[in-house]
Design an enzyme around this catalytic site. Structure first.
Site, PDB file in Angstrom:
ATOM      1  N   ASP A 233     -98.264  -7.147  46.248  1.00 42.02           N
ATOM      2  CA  ASP A 233     -98.131  -8.919  45.577  1.00 42.02           C
ATOM      3  C   ASP A 233     -99.183  -9.941  46.555  1.00 42.02           C
ATOM      4  O   ASP A 233     -98.242 -10.039  47.643  1.00 42.02           O
ATOM      5  CB  ASP A 233     -96.625  -8.266  46.584  1.00 42.02           C
ATOM      6  CG  ASP A 233     -95.667  -8.982  47.107  1.00 42.02           C
ATOM      7  OD1 ASP A 233     -94.100  -9.726  47.287  1.00 42.02           O
ATOM      8  OD2 ASP A 233     -96.012  -9.974  45.293  1.00 42.02           O
TER       9      ASP A 233
ATOM     10  N   MET B 106     -84.453  -8.906  50.342  1.00 40.39           N
ATOM     11  CA  MET B 106     -84.722  -7.106  51.310  1.00 40.39           C
ATOM     12  C   MET B 106     -84.495  -6.759  52.030  1.00 40.39           C
ATOM     13  O   MET B 106     -84.347  -5.766  52.553  1.00 40.39           O
ATOM     14  CB  MET B 106     -86.267  -6.406  50.130  1.00 40.39           C
ATOM     15  CG  MET B 106     -86.279  -6.799  48.887  1.00 40.39           C
ATOM     16  SD  MET B 106     -87.285  -6.410  47.989  1.00 40.39           S
ATOM     17  CE  MET B 106     -89.078  -6.325  49.181  1.00 40.39           C
TER      18      MET B 106
ATOM     19  N   THR C  23     -83.835  -8.409  56.996  1.00 39.00           N
ATOM     20  CA  THR C  23     -84.269  -9.619  57.633  1.00 39.00           C
ATOM     21  C   THR C  23     -85.216  -9.276  58.449  1.00 39.00           C
ATOM     22  O   THR C  23     -85.302  -8.743  58.807  1.00 39.00           O
ATOM     23  CB  THR C  23     -82.608  -9.900  57.964  1.00 39.00           C
ATOM     24  OG1 THR C  23     -81.536  -9.375  56.547  1.00 39.00           O
ATOM     25  CG2 THR C  23     -82.665 -10.485  58.974  1.00 39.00           C
ATOM     26  N   VAL C  24     -85.888 -10.605  58.835  1.00 40.15           N
ATOM     27  CA  VAL C  24     -86.654  -9.825  60.619  1.00 40.15           C
ATOM     28  C   VAL C  24     -86.512 -11.259  61.727  1.00 40.15           C
ATOM     29  O   VAL C  24     -85.874 -12.043  61.868  1.00 40.15           O
ATOM     30  CB  VAL C  24     -88.146 -10.794  59.614  1.00 40.15           C
ATOM     31  CG1 VAL C  24     -88.756 -10.467  60.650  1.00 40.15           C
ATOM     32  CG2 VAL C  24     -88.010 -10.014  58.329  1.00 40.15           C
TER      33      VAL C  24
END
Length: 645
Positions: A117, A1, A3-4
């Site tokens: 989550d 979901m 990109t860091v």
């Protein structure tokens, strides 16, 4: 979901993490709205055990519009990394990690937030030994709307999902408690309670099974920890702790009962070596088959789960070999009797003559019927009556021999209401006289009520209007009561009946109008308050001593003058109380310097000691007099001179 990126905030000179959401998600206005709301909510969680959210925003790039979060950069690893390295943890280590996790969740639950989550991948272990929970609100932004999550879908890692998430897609604080209970089970045993060949197989077990006690997998786990895990993972949400705070309190009781010490987070392996894993991994550990427990799964609540999803391979049954038995009934019957050949021949001949006679009779009847049908002139044409008034069309049909006329009303974009659209069968069709004919009368154009989309987002409004028209335009107006980017109204208004595909204008809210905050510093309190009230702001007054600003005048304000603020919001002004004064306490002659000094410094005054012959004196000296004398009003922080002998 997403990109860091590891990045540097050049303005504040600090290292941060930037999570850039995938462009497909970012392009969805509904997701962007949910993402913004969840980011704002998450940013309010100020706690050492939560990953701080510094900022969020959107940027238009060559890849399209991207939304992002700016977060605290945590140098370390995830709890999943630790579990891969260690296999399982000691009870003291497990409890020492779960306490800060539950503390972070408790803060969120008190603020009305549900994580949705909770799993080892979202629990970070910093190199400083601090446990932090990440990604609050992200699952809701990606997979839910308002009460979430998308109807019929469940976001989260299947190995940690509560039964209600799987079966109904519902989540609340107790869903986080269930997931945290699964994490505690894994810390104590080195494995999740359920494994299977597919995500659906694991989800089936969450709904239809009870989580076992950790001691059933690893001998020696204390029964207090068993009881706590079983309560936290009760399939009925009502049987679990009400929220993470209640879970944390029960965990603290277990720690006290067992006398477990608080231990630090295990350090990361050094670059020149690594800590060994467990010497004899449990043979039931989830190391092969089953869904990847770190991936995010989507399941349809209530989906059928077949037994073959959790069972072994199917085998065909071997053929059944039967031994010879007694003869069947058919085999035991006697042979048929013998028939006389002459009798059979006579019967066959009579049947043939009868068939020939019947054929001739039928042919004659058919010929006569055909001649009658062709000669009688039973056919005529349906008159052409399209565009005629109803009465005129009925007269024409009756004159043509059609006395069985039915009326049917239909919508038509071009034929006026009450006028004939046509007939069935159509005009000039060749049909039998007196056949049934349907006369189609126009109701005029079909009208549709404009759907009510007030309060919805732009994407939701477009979806609701899409079945009605594809000619949708938007405009924006300021509005104090409708949230920003929500629909104020439509033109034509909701409920009005119009033709299909009529253009519709959707009016979106720009939120309350921003107003410049006036600068009231230096004004007296009454003038400043009136000025702000006239602009539509609420006023909060804070008083403070000041040696520089006269009593009653504004020292400072927040927001500052020139900033913009929504109408109705509060501006805080700090008003001077003037210089702070104190009364010099009375100190009688003969009091020791030590006692006098304490009495004066307790009032916020400074002390200077002078002897009668010059110089100072120790605390055992006696006070002869002081300047200024007792009872005098002086400023706090002023110096009082003690004369001693």
């Amino acid at each position: 979901m997403s990109t860091v990126y590891s990045a540097v905030d050049e303005r504040l000179d600090r290292h941060v993490a930037i999570k850039v959401m995938e462009s497909g998600l970012s392009a969805d206005p509904a997701f962007a709205d949910r993402f913004t709301r969840e980011a704002r909510a998450s940013a309010k969680l100020a706690h050492i055990n939560t990953v701080a959210v510094f900022d969020q925003g959107a940027e238009v790039t060559s890849r399209g519009r991207l939304v992002y979060l700016v977060m605290e950069l945590v140098n370390g690893r995830t709890l999943r990394d630790l579990l891969r390295e260690r296999g399982r943890l000691s009870p003291a280590e497990a409890v020492s990690i779960m306490e800060p996790v539950l503390a972070a969740l408790a803060v969120a639950h008190r603020a009305g937030l549900v994580h949705r989550d909770v799993k080892p991948e979202n629990i970070l272990l910093s190199d400083d030994g601090v446990v932090k929970v990440a990604d609050f609100g992200l699952a809701r932004a990606v997979g839910t709307e308002g009460a979430a999550t998308q109807v019929g879908m469940m976001m989260g890692t299947v190995a940690y999902c509560s039964p209600e998430q799987v079966s109904r897609g519902n989540t609340d604080q107790r869903s986080d408690v269930y997931s945290a209970g699964i994490v505690l089970f894994e810390l104590l045993t080195g494995q999740t309670p359920y494994v299977g060949d597919s995500a659906m197989a694991v989800a089936y077990q969450h709904v239809h099974s009870r989580v076992p006690a950790p001691s059933s997998r690893v001998a020696g786990v204390a029964h207090q920890l068993d009881d706590l895990v079983v309560r936290a993972t009760d399939s009925d949400p009502a049987g679990r702790p009400a929220d993470a705070g209640a879970f944390l309190a029960q965990l603290a009781d277990v720690r006290a009962d067992l006398g477990l010490p608080v231990v630090p987070v295990p350090a990361r392996p050094h670059s020149n070596g690594r800590h060994p894993g467990p010497a004899n991994p449990s043979p039931t550990a989830d190391t092969t088959a089953g869904p990847h427990i770190g991936a995010t799964q989507q399941l349809a609540p209530g989906a059928a789960v077949h037994n073959t999803a959790i069972g072994g391979p199917a085998f065909a049954a071997p053929p059944v070999v039967r031994s010879p038995g007694p003869p069947t009934r058919a085999q035991a019957l006697p042979p048929p009797p013998t028939v006389n050949p002459n009798l059979a021949y006579r019967r066959k001949r009579r049947r043939g003559l009868l068939i020939i006679v019947l054929v001739f009779l039928l042919l004659g009847a058919a010929a006569g019927f055909t001649g009658w049908w062709l000669v009688a002139g039973r056919y005529t044409k349906v008159p052409q009556v399209s565009g005629e008034p109803r009465a005129t069309a009925l007269t024409a049909l009756h004159n043509a021999g059609f006395d069985k006329v039915t009326i049917s009303q239909v919508n038509d974009e071009n034929i006026p209401k009450g006028t004939v659209v046509g007939t069935k069968p159509g005009g000039n069709s060749q049909v039998r006289r007196h056949a049934k004919v349907t006369l189609l009368i126009s109701l005029g154009p079909k009208l549709y009520p404009v759907p009510d989309v007030r309060g919805k987002s732009e994407s939701e409004a477009r979806k609701a209007l899409g079945a009605f028209t594809d000619k949708i335009t938007t405009t924006q107006h300021f509005n104090d009561s409708v949230p920003k980017d929500a629909v104020i109204e439509t033109d034509p208004p909701a409920g009005q009946k119009v033709r299909g595909n009529t253009p519709v204008t959707v009016v979106l809210s720009s939120g309350p109008e921003l107003i410049d905050v006036p600068d009231v510093t230096g004004n007296n309190q009454d003038d400043a308050t009136n000025t702000l009230h006239d602009k539509g702001f609420e006023v909060n007054v804070v008083e403070q001593f000041s040696d520089d600003v006269d009593q009653g005048e504004v020292i400072s304000q927040d927001p500052q003058g020139g900033d913009q603020l929504e109408k109705g919001h509060t501006v805080t002004i700090t008003v001077s109380k003037g210089s702070e004064t104190v009364t010099v306490p009375d100190i009688s002659a003969g009091t020791t310097v030590g006692d006098a000094r304490k009495a004066l410094t307790d009032q916020g005054l400074k002390v200077k000691v002078r002897g009668l012959t010059g110089g100072g004196g120790g605390d055992d000296k006696q006070v002869l007099s002081m300047d200024p004398p007792g009872g005098t009003e002086v400023h706090r922080g002023d110096t009082i001179t003690l004369y001693v002998f």
